[in-house]
Scaffold this active site. Structure first.
Site, PDB file in Angstrom:
ATOM      1  N   HIS A   1       0.850  -1.197   0.000  1.00  0.00           N
ATOM      2  CA  HIS A   1       0.000   0.000   0.000  1.00  0.00           C
ATOM      3  C   HIS A   1       0.884   1.244   0.000  1.00  0.00           C
ATOM      4  O   HIS A   1       1.273   1.747   1.051  1.00  0.00           O
ATOM      5  CB  HIS A   1      -0.924  -0.005   1.230  1.00  0.00           C
ATOM      6  CG  HIS A   1      -2.033   0.995   1.152  1.00  0.00           C
ATOM      7  ND1 HIS A   1      -3.364   0.640   1.136  1.00  0.00           N
ATOM      8  CD2 HIS A   1      -2.024   2.351   1.068  1.00  0.00           C
ATOM      9  CE1 HIS A   1      -4.114   1.729   1.059  1.00  0.00           C
ATOM     10  NE2 HIS A   1      -3.308   2.790   1.023  1.00  0.00           N
TER      11      HIS A   1
ATOM     12  N   HIS B   1       1.249   4.970  -2.231  1.00  0.00           N
ATOM     13  CA  HIS B   1       0.771   5.880  -3.273  1.00  0.00           C
ATOM     14  C   HIS B   1       1.945   6.618  -3.921  1.00  0.00           C
ATOM     15  O   HIS B   1       2.758   7.233  -3.228  1.00  0.00           O
ATOM     16  CB  HIS B   1      -0.188   6.905  -2.670  1.00  0.00           C
ATOM     17  CG  HIS B   1      -1.479   6.317  -2.192  1.00  0.00           C
ATOM     18  ND1 HIS B   1      -2.609   6.275  -2.970  1.00  0.00           N
ATOM     19  CD2 HIS B   1      -1.814   5.738  -1.008  1.00  0.00           C
ATOM     20  CE1 HIS B   1      -3.603   5.706  -2.284  1.00  0.00           C
ATOM     21  NE2 HIS B   1      -3.141   5.369  -1.090  1.00  0.00           N
TER      22      HIS B   1
ATOM     23  N   ASP C   1       1.996   9.398  -5.793  1.00  0.00           N
ATOM     24  CA  ASP C   1       2.014  10.857  -5.664  1.00  0.00           C
ATOM     25  C   ASP C   1       2.162  11.320  -4.217  1.00  0.00           C
ATOM     26  O   ASP C   1       2.326  12.515  -3.969  1.00  0.00           O
ATOM     27  CB  ASP C   1       0.784  11.496  -6.321  1.00  0.00           C
ATOM     28  CG  ASP C   1      -0.519  10.807  -5.958  1.00  0.00           C
ATOM     29  OD1 ASP C   1      -0.479   9.797  -5.227  1.00  0.00           O
ATOM     30  OD2 ASP C   1      -1.583  11.272  -6.406  1.00  0.00           O
TER      31      ASP C   1
ATOM     32  N   GLY D   1      -9.490   7.878  -1.697  1.00  0.00           N
ATOM     33  CA  GLY D   1      -9.980   9.226  -1.433  1.00  0.00           C
ATOM     34  C   GLY D   1     -10.791   9.266  -0.148  1.00  0.00           C
ATOM     35  O   GLY D   1     -10.821   8.317   0.629  1.00  0.00           O
TER      36      GLY D   1
ATOM     37  N   HIS E   1      -9.875   0.873  -0.335  1.00  0.00           N
ATOM     38  CA  HIS E   1      -9.714   1.661   0.887  1.00  0.00           C
ATOM     39  C   HIS E   1     -11.037   1.620   1.654  1.00  0.00           C
ATOM     40  O   HIS E   1     -12.067   2.064   1.138  1.00  0.00           O
ATOM     41  CB  HIS E   1      -9.416   3.126   0.554  1.00  0.00           C
ATOM     42  CG  HIS E   1      -8.008   3.418   0.155  1.00  0.00           C
ATOM     43  ND1 HIS E   1      -7.476   3.027  -1.049  1.00  0.00           N
ATOM     44  CD2 HIS E   1      -7.023   4.099   0.811  1.00  0.00           C
ATOM     45  CE1 HIS E   1      -6.219   3.454  -1.126  1.00  0.00           C
ATOM     46  NE2 HIS E   1      -5.922   4.094  -0.013  1.00  0.00           N
TER      47      HIS E   1
ATOM     48  N   GLU F   1     -11.091   3.145   7.114  1.00  0.00           N
ATOM     49  CA  GLU F   1      -9.969   4.018   7.485  1.00  0.00           C
ATOM     50  C   GLU F   1     -10.418   5.104   8.448  1.00  0.00           C
ATOM     51  O   GLU F   1      -9.639   5.558   9.278  1.00  0.00           O
ATOM     52  CB  GLU F   1      -9.379   4.652   6.217  1.00  0.00           C
ATOM     53  CG  GLU F   1      -8.158   5.518   6.460  1.00  0.00           C
ATOM     54  CD  GLU F   1      -7.554   6.086   5.174  1.00  0.00           C
ATOM     55  OE1 GLU F   1      -6.495   6.726   5.274  1.00  0.00           O
ATOM     56  OE2 GLU F   1      -8.130   5.893   4.081  1.00  0.00           O
TER      57      GLU F   1
ATOM     58  N   ASP G   1       1.809   3.790   3.169  1.00  0.00           N
ATOM     59  CA  ASP G   1       0.745   4.612   2.596  1.00  0.00           C
ATOM     60  C   ASP G   1       1.349   5.694   1.698  1.00  0.00           C
ATOM     61  O   ASP G   1       1.236   5.625   0.478  1.00  0.00           O
ATOM     62  CB  ASP G   1      -0.140   5.229   3.678  1.00  0.00           C
ATOM     63  CG  ASP G   1      -1.507   5.653   3.155  1.00  0.00           C
ATOM     64  OD1 ASP G   1      -1.815   5.366   1.984  1.00  0.00           O
ATOM     65  OD2 ASP G   1      -2.273   6.275   3.913  1.00  0.00           O
TER      66      ASP G   1
END
Length: 332
Positions: A12, A14, A16, A170, A197, A200, A278
Site C-alpha cells: 500500500h 501511493h 504521488d 480518497g 480503501h 480508514e 501509505d
C-alpha cells in the site's frame, strides 16, 4: 533484529504521496510551477503532513503539488523509478505502487501514456535493483462512476504487463460501497484483482460491504473493523489481508498514537496484516522506520515479522512464480 536488512513487502504505497522533496523542487522549476520558495524546508512543508492535521481530508491536501508536477510522461517515469530505488535501499523485495491515472491528463497525456510511463519507471528500476514491482490503478470516490469504467477500459490492456489491480481511494463516507457493485464486477471480469480503501475513518461496515459486494481480496487500512463484529469476523474467516499503515492513521487522527493502533491485536488474533507506509513523503516515513515503530511499541519478535512477511507475500497480486522466490528471502 536488524530491521533494515530484513526483506520487506509493501502493498500500500501511493506514488504521488511518495515524491522525493529534491525531485519536487526540480520538477517545479522545470514545469514553471510557481512556489513561494524553492528552498528544501519550505517545499517539504508543502509535501509533508502538518503537525496540526486534523483529518483525512487535511491529509489529502498534501497531494495538490505532486499532482501538478506529474503531468508529463518523463516526470511520472522518474518518480516511479525513484520510489522503487528508495524502497530497494531498505530491502523491499516487492512493492505494489498505486496511483490514479485520471489525475495526470491535464497536459494532454492519454491514460495509456500515463500508465505506460509509470510501468516504464518500475521496469527500469527492476533492471538495476533487487526489487520487483507492479501497479494498482486507483479510482477516486469523489469522481463519477463513469470514470471507473474509463480506468477499467484502458487499464485492462495492461493486465499481466505491469498492472495487477484496481482500487477505490480518497475521502471515505459511510455506506459508499453499493453504487460501485456493478463496475467492480466488470473490473474482476476484466482480470483486475481488487483492493479497496475502507474502514480508514470509522466505518467498519464499509469493510464488510467492500468484501461482500465488491469482491475485495484486500482492504486498504481496515482500521475500524473492531467496531463492526460482522466485518471483523468476515475479514478473519475469509483471510482478507489488511494493508495497515499506522503512521498514516496517526496523521489522519484515526488513532492518536502507536499504542492505540490495533495492528498487533489483529495480528495476534490471526487476522492477516501487511505493514506499509501509505505515503512515504506525506507521512515522512519509510517502511523500515514503520517496522521499527511497531517493533518498539509491541515488542514484535522475528516469528511475528516472518508471519507478517509471508502473509504479505501470499496477499500480493504478483505471479505464483515470484511469490515462491519472495518466500525464500525470509527462510533463515
Amino acid at each position: 533484529m536488524n530491521l533494515l536488512n530484513l526483506p520487506k513487502i509493501e502493498l500500500h504505497c501511493h506514488l504521488d504521496g511518495s515524491l522525493r522533496v529534491e525531485t519536487a523542487i526540480e520538477l517545479a522549476k522545470k514545469e514553471g510551477v510557481k512556489l513561494d520558495s524553492y528552498e528544501y524546508d519550505k517545499v517539504k512543508e508543502l509535501l509533508v503532513i502538518p503537525k496540526e492535521c486534523n483529518s483525512l481530508e487535511d491529509y489529502l491536501n498534501r497531494f495538490a503539488l505532486p499532482v501538478k508536477l506529474l503531468q508529463r510522461a518523463e516526470n511520472l517515469e522518474r518518480v516511479a523509478f525513484e520510489l522503487m530505488e528508495d524502497a530497494s535501499k531498505e530491502n523491499v523485495k516487492y512493492i505494489e505502487i498505486r496511483f490514479a491515472p485520471l489525475l495526470h491528463l491535464e497536459k494532454g497525456m492519454t491514460q495509456k501514456e500515463v500508465i505506460e510511463s509509470v510501468i516504464k519507471g518500475i521496469r527500469k528500476a527492476e533492471e538495476l535493483y533487487d526489487i520487483k514491482g507492479n501497479l494498482i490503478l486507483s479510482c477516486l470516490r469523489h469522481h463519477s462512476i463513469d470514470s471507473v469504467y474509463e480506468v477499467i477500459e484502458e487499464g485492462k490492456n495492461f493486465i499481466g504487463k505491469g498492472v495487477v489491480a484496481i482500487d477505490l481511494a480518497g475521502g471515505e463516507l459511510e455506506g459508499f460501497v453499493k453504487p460501485y457493485e456493478e463496475v467492480m464486477k466488470l473490473a474482476r471480469e476484466s482480470g483486475f484483482r481488487v483492493t479497496i480503501h475502507a474502514g480508514e475513518t470509522g466505518y467498519g461496515k464499509n469493510v464488510r460491504d467492500a468484501i461482500e459486494l465488491l469482491g475485495a481480496e484486500r482492504i486498504g487500512h481496515g482500521l475500524f473493523i473492531f467496531n463492526d463484529e460482522e466485518a471483523y469476523n468476515l475479514v478473519k474467516e475469509k483471510g482478507v489481508t489488511l494493508e495497515m499503515c499506522p503512521k498514516s492513521n496517526i496523521d489522519t487522527k484515526g488513532v492518536n498514537k502507536y499504542e492505540d493502533h490495533p495492528i498487533y491485536k489483529y495480528h495476534k488474533d490471526n487476522i492477516r496484516v501487511n505493514l506499509s507506509t501509505d505515503n512515504r513523503t506525506v507521512s515522512n516515513i519509510n517502511l523500515t522506520e514503520e517496522f521499527e515503530n511497531v517493533h518498539k511499541t509491541f515488542n514484535i519478535d522475528f516469528e511475528d515479522y516472518k508471519k507478517i512477511y509471508l502473509n504479505s507475500v501470499e496477499a500480493s497480486f504478483c505471479s505464483e512464480e515470484l511469490k515462491e522466490k519472495l518466500k525464500l528471502s525470509i527462510i533463515i
